[in-house]
Enzyme design. Structure first.
Site, mmCIF file in Angstrom:
data_model
loop_
_atom_site.group_PDB
_atom_site.id
_atom_site.type_symbol
_atom_site.label_atom_id
_atom_site.label_comp_id
_atom_site.label_asym_id
_atom_site.label_seq_id
_atom_site.Cartn_x
_atom_site.Cartn_y
_atom_site.Cartn_z
ATOM 1 N N CYS A 115 0.810 -1.223 0.000
ATOM 2 C CA CYS A 115 0.000 0.000 0.000
ATOM 3 C C CYS A 115 0.840 1.269 0.000
ATOM 4 O O CYS A 115 0.324 2.359 -0.300
ATOM 5 C CB CYS A 115 -0.943 0.002 1.196
ATOM 6 N N HIS A 255 -3.225 7.278 2.125
ATOM 7 C CA HIS A 255 -3.656 5.994 1.576
ATOM 8 C C HIS A 255 -5.087 5.738 2.012
ATOM 9 O O HIS A 255 -5.410 5.781 3.210
ATOM 10 C CB HIS A 255 -2.722 4.896 2.065
ATOM 11 N N ASN A 285 -10.234 0.357 -0.682
ATOM 12 C CA ASN A 285 -8.778 0.339 -0.550
ATOM 13 C C ASN A 285 -8.175 -0.279 -1.808
ATOM 14 O O ASN A 285 -8.322 -1.472 -2.046
ATOM 15 C CB ASN A 285 -8.398 -0.476 0.693
#
Length: 337
Positions: A115, A255, A285
């Site tokens: 990520c 993020h 996500n």
């Protein structure tokens, strides 16, 4: 004496699959509900790749979305970096397929920092510009996480989506990409991982039967807590290094893992809620793709103006984390963009 070179963001673009997957989809698969997912994550829906779509196709679409309005041909790019943890294949790199799709001839490679892939990639890409090794670098974060999700595991299957976001970097006389901060704690690699499918644990009948070829998160609460602390500390250190404070920041693009994590990050940095971008509700996500997707959407929505100081922050599997400081240089998008 050679003049100092810096890197600036010269274009942004993103691509999402057509298939919209609402929270209600998971109610038939696991013990969950739309309200439970919204309350704990802020996610209402996400996109899943359909037939014929993959990490490479989404990446190529995002690159074209960034380049097309500028009139810059893909063939004029000097370096392509694809940040992904869901590659098209183990061998060769996803960048291989993206390069071929776009008719590029430049060197290209994948970068896997999960990520935090975009944050890591921006540091590498800007260094190439500053060193004079490239005049145009395209960095794209692209993921198809839907194909590594265990749809029987409610702790992970509701969190992730697919998509890609790309930026073009070019030289500048003043800092566009001001600086970056990167970190890793490999001792916690087992907290968030796909156990099987690599050389350490190849795919076997037993691995498939025990679903070890899918994403696993061992301690979601620990990941949550560490994400907030690590991203905030990385951001503070980066601001201090640049001689700035959180008061100088116009927008935080973190993020997009969880709306509560992003809100907590803003509070730790003593920022007003409107300075923290939360763009997770319809995207979910998307790992390495989440920051460039959110950046593109924010720019197109008028949330970014020339001269704005943008702070990125990310945290993910590895455990990896980091942040970037960017002085925004793009003018507003054209009315028909």
């Amino acid at each position: 004496m050679t003049a100092t070179r810096f890197a600036k963001v010269a274009a942004v673009g993103s691509a999402l699959p057509a298939r919209v997957v609402p929270n209600s989809y998971f109610e038939t698969l696991v013990d969950t509900s739309d309200q439970w997912i919204v309350d704990r994550t802020g996610i209402r829906s996400r996109r899943f790749a359909g037939e014929g779509e993959g990490t490479a196709s989404l990446a190529a679409d995002a690159v074209m979305a960034a380049l097309a309005p500028t009139g810059i041909a893909p063939q004029s790019v000097d370096l392509l970096i694809v940040a992904t943890c869901t590659p098209e294949r183990n061998i060769p790199s996803t960048a291989t397929f993206v390069q071929a799709r776009l008719g590029m001839s430049c060197p290209a490679f994948d970068l896997n920092a999960a990520c935090a892939g975009f944050v890591y990639g921006l540091s590498v890409a800007s260094a190439q510009i500053r060193a004079g090794a490239a005049e145009r670098v395209v960095l794209v974060g692209a993921e198809v996480l839907s194909r590594v999700l265990d749809l029987t595991d409610r702790t992970t299957c509701v969190l992730f989506g697919d998509g890609a976001g790309a930026i073009l970097l070019e030289p500048a006389e003043e800092p566009g990409v001001v600086d970056s901060s990167l970190a890793l704690d490999g001792n916690q690699a087992e907290l968030l991982t796909v156990p099987a499918g690599g050389s350490g644990e190849p795919i076997t009948a037993e691995a498939l039967a025990t679903r070890r070829n899918f994403l696993r998160m061992l301690d979601g609460q620990s990941v949550f807590r560490q994400a907030v602390v690590a991203m905030a500390e990385s951001a503070r250190q980066l601001l201090e290094k640049a001689g700035l404070t959180s008061a100088d920041v116009n927008l935080v693009i973190g993020h997009q893992a969880n709306a509560r994590i992003l809100s907590a990050l803003g509070k730790r940095l003593a920022l007003e809620p409107e300075k923290v971008l939360i763009d997770i509700a319809e995207v979910g996500n998307t790992s390495a793709a989440s920051i460039p997707i959110a950046m593109d959407r924010a720019w197109r929505a008028g949330r970014l103006a020339q001269g704005d100081l943008v702070l990125t922050a990310a945290f993910g599997a590895g455990l990896t984390w980091g942040s970037n400081l960017i002085r925004w240089t793009l003018p507003p998008p054209a009315a028909d963009a």
